[in-house]
Design an enzyme around this catalytic site. Structure first.
Site, PDB file in Angstrom:
ATOM      1  N   ASP A  67      49.953 -54.840 -67.212  1.00  0.00           N
ATOM      2  CA  ASP A  67      48.655 -55.514 -67.082  1.00  0.00           C
ATOM      3  C   ASP A  67      47.562 -54.793 -67.872  1.00  0.00           C
ATOM      4  OD1 ASP A  67      48.562 -53.250 -65.452  1.00  0.00           O
ATOM      5  OD2 ASP A  67      48.532 -54.380 -63.586  1.00  0.00           O
ATOM      6  N   ASP A 136      46.736 -53.182 -51.033  1.00  0.00           N
ATOM      7  CA  ASP A 136      46.793 -54.548 -50.496  1.00  0.00           C
ATOM      8  C   ASP A 136      48.147 -55.210 -50.768  1.00  0.00           C
ATOM      9  OD1 ASP A 136      46.748 -55.054 -53.207  1.00  0.00           O
ATOM     10  OD2 ASP A 136      44.935 -56.282 -53.186  1.00  0.00           O
ATOM     11  N   HIS A 138      49.671 -55.437 -53.786  1.00  0.00           N
ATOM     12  CA  HIS A 138      49.866 -56.068 -55.098  1.00  0.00           C
ATOM     13  C   HIS A 138      50.896 -55.313 -55.928  1.00  0.00           C
ATOM     14  CE1 HIS A 138      46.260 -53.616 -56.905  1.00  0.00           C
ATOM     15  NE2 HIS A 138      47.381 -52.994 -57.158  1.00  0.00           N
ATOM     16  N   GLU A 143      47.590 -60.171 -56.756  1.00  0.00           N
ATOM     17  CA  GLU A 143      46.944 -59.866 -55.481  1.00  0.00           C
ATOM     18  C   GLU A 143      47.471 -60.770 -54.372  1.00  0.00           C
ATOM     19  OE1 GLU A 143      45.401 -57.270 -55.459  1.00  0.00           O
ATOM     20  OE2 GLU A 143      43.789 -57.057 -56.902  1.00  0.00           O
TER      21      GLU A 143
HETATM   22  P1  PGA Z   1      47.486 -46.295 -57.970  1.00  0.00           P
HETATM   23  O1  PGA Z   1      47.532 -47.862 -58.126  1.00  0.00           O
HETATM   24  O2  PGA Z   1      48.745 -45.782 -58.571  1.00  0.00           O
HETATM   25  O3  PGA Z   1      46.275 -45.860 -58.709  1.00  0.00           O
HETATM   26  O4  PGA Z   1      47.425 -46.038 -56.497  1.00  0.00           O
HETATM   27  C1  PGA Z   1      48.736 -48.532 -57.918  1.00  0.00           C
HETATM   28  C2  PGA Z   1      48.520 -50.009 -58.108  1.00  0.00           C
HETATM   29  O5  PGA Z   1      47.395 -50.479 -57.841  1.00  0.00           O
HETATM   30  O6  PGA Z   1      49.441 -50.693 -58.558  1.00  0.00           O
END
Ligand code: PGA
Length: 273
Positions: A67, A136, A138, A143
């Site tokens: 992404d 959350d 995702h 999301e």
């Molecule tokens: P993070 O994010 O590794 O910064 O915790 C993971 C994600 O949002 O996929």
């Protein structure tokens, strides 16, 4: 789903790197799906060490990132282009023509996303997709509420993700509200998914991903439908798992077996976009 629990972030990162390194050694022209965020930083650091000290060779690999934020130029310090350069690309011998990221500045996002899907197919599909999980639930920027069959597209960030990622920006208002992201359907087509989680902030989503019902309200739970998932975490992220003894038992019994499938030979992806 193979659930592997390591003691802490560093041992989780080393274990993840050993899985990726095994893939690269067995299949030097593999296609890797890459992830950003704080979770894979230790994994990338270890891969760089393996490149420097053990000559792990990235020259024939192809990569696709999950992404990119909408509206951030590649040179922006918080863009995922910049992140990848900083944490991996500048330090190993990947060929830049074979590293692919979505373009956050694409004027026609739908077109750019469809072209990205075609490029993945042309490369033969993704052999190993690295993933992190959002608080959350995702994966990529898919999301809660995202289609579990979704393809690469322009998506809205959840308020929790904006708050979580605010730590990387000067002000919360600077966090982009949208991103281009591979869809859950795109992710599920990878031959192997390696998802990582570290810290107690992830414990709830991690347990729901592994043990909860499959639901678009927790997009990572779609991985239960995938036949080759390695769910690798540290003790803190494992804290809410109900069946932790079973996972530890399986890890012990299967300790001398590779976590990767025996036959890595890639089948050409057949879906047309
Ligand atoms: P993070 O994010 O590794 O910064 O915790 C993971 C994600 O949002 O996929």
């Amino acid at each position: 789903m193979r659930v592997i629990i390591e003691r802490d972030y560093d041992s989780m990162s080393r274990r993840a790197a050993s899985i990726v390194a095994e893939l690269i050694r067995r299949q030097p022209d593999a296609v890797l799906g890459l992830a950003t965020g704080s979770t894979p930083i230790g994994l990338y650091r270890e891969l760089i060490r393996l490149h420097r000290e053990e000559k792990l060779d990235f020259a024939r690999l192809t990569t696709f990132n999950l992404d990119e934020y909408e509206g951030l130029p590649a040179g922006h310090p918080q863009s995922y282009h910049h992140f990848m350069k900083d944490h991996l690309f500048a330090h190993v011998n990947l060929k830049s023509k074979r590293t692919h990221l979505l373009d956050g500045l694409a004027r026609d996002a739908a077109r750019a996303c469809a072209a990205y899907e075609r490029r993945i197919l042309k490369a033969g599909g993704i052999d190993l997709q690295l993933l992190g999980i959002g608080g959350d639930g995702h994966i990529g920027f898919n999301e809660p509420g995202s289609s579990l069959a979704g393809r690469t597209e322009l998506v809205l960030l959840h308020p929790r993700t904006i708050a979580d990622n605010g730590r990387f920006f000067d002000r919360l208002e600077d966090v982009p509200r949208r991103a281009l992201s591979m869809g859950v359907g795109t992710i599920l087509e990878a031959r192997v998914c390696l998802i990582l989680a570290s810290g107690k902030n992830k414990a709830e989503a991690w347990a729901r991903m592994i043990e909860g019902p499959i639901s678009a309200q927790l997009p990572a739970s779609a991985l239960q439908l995938h036949p080759q998932v390695i769910a690798l975490c540290d003790e803190a992220a494992a804290a809410n798992l109900q069946h932790i003894d079973r996972y530890r038992h399986a890890a012990e019994v299967l300790a001398d077996q590779s976590l990767l499938p025996a036959n890595l030979k890639r089948k050409r992806a057949r879906r047309r976009v």
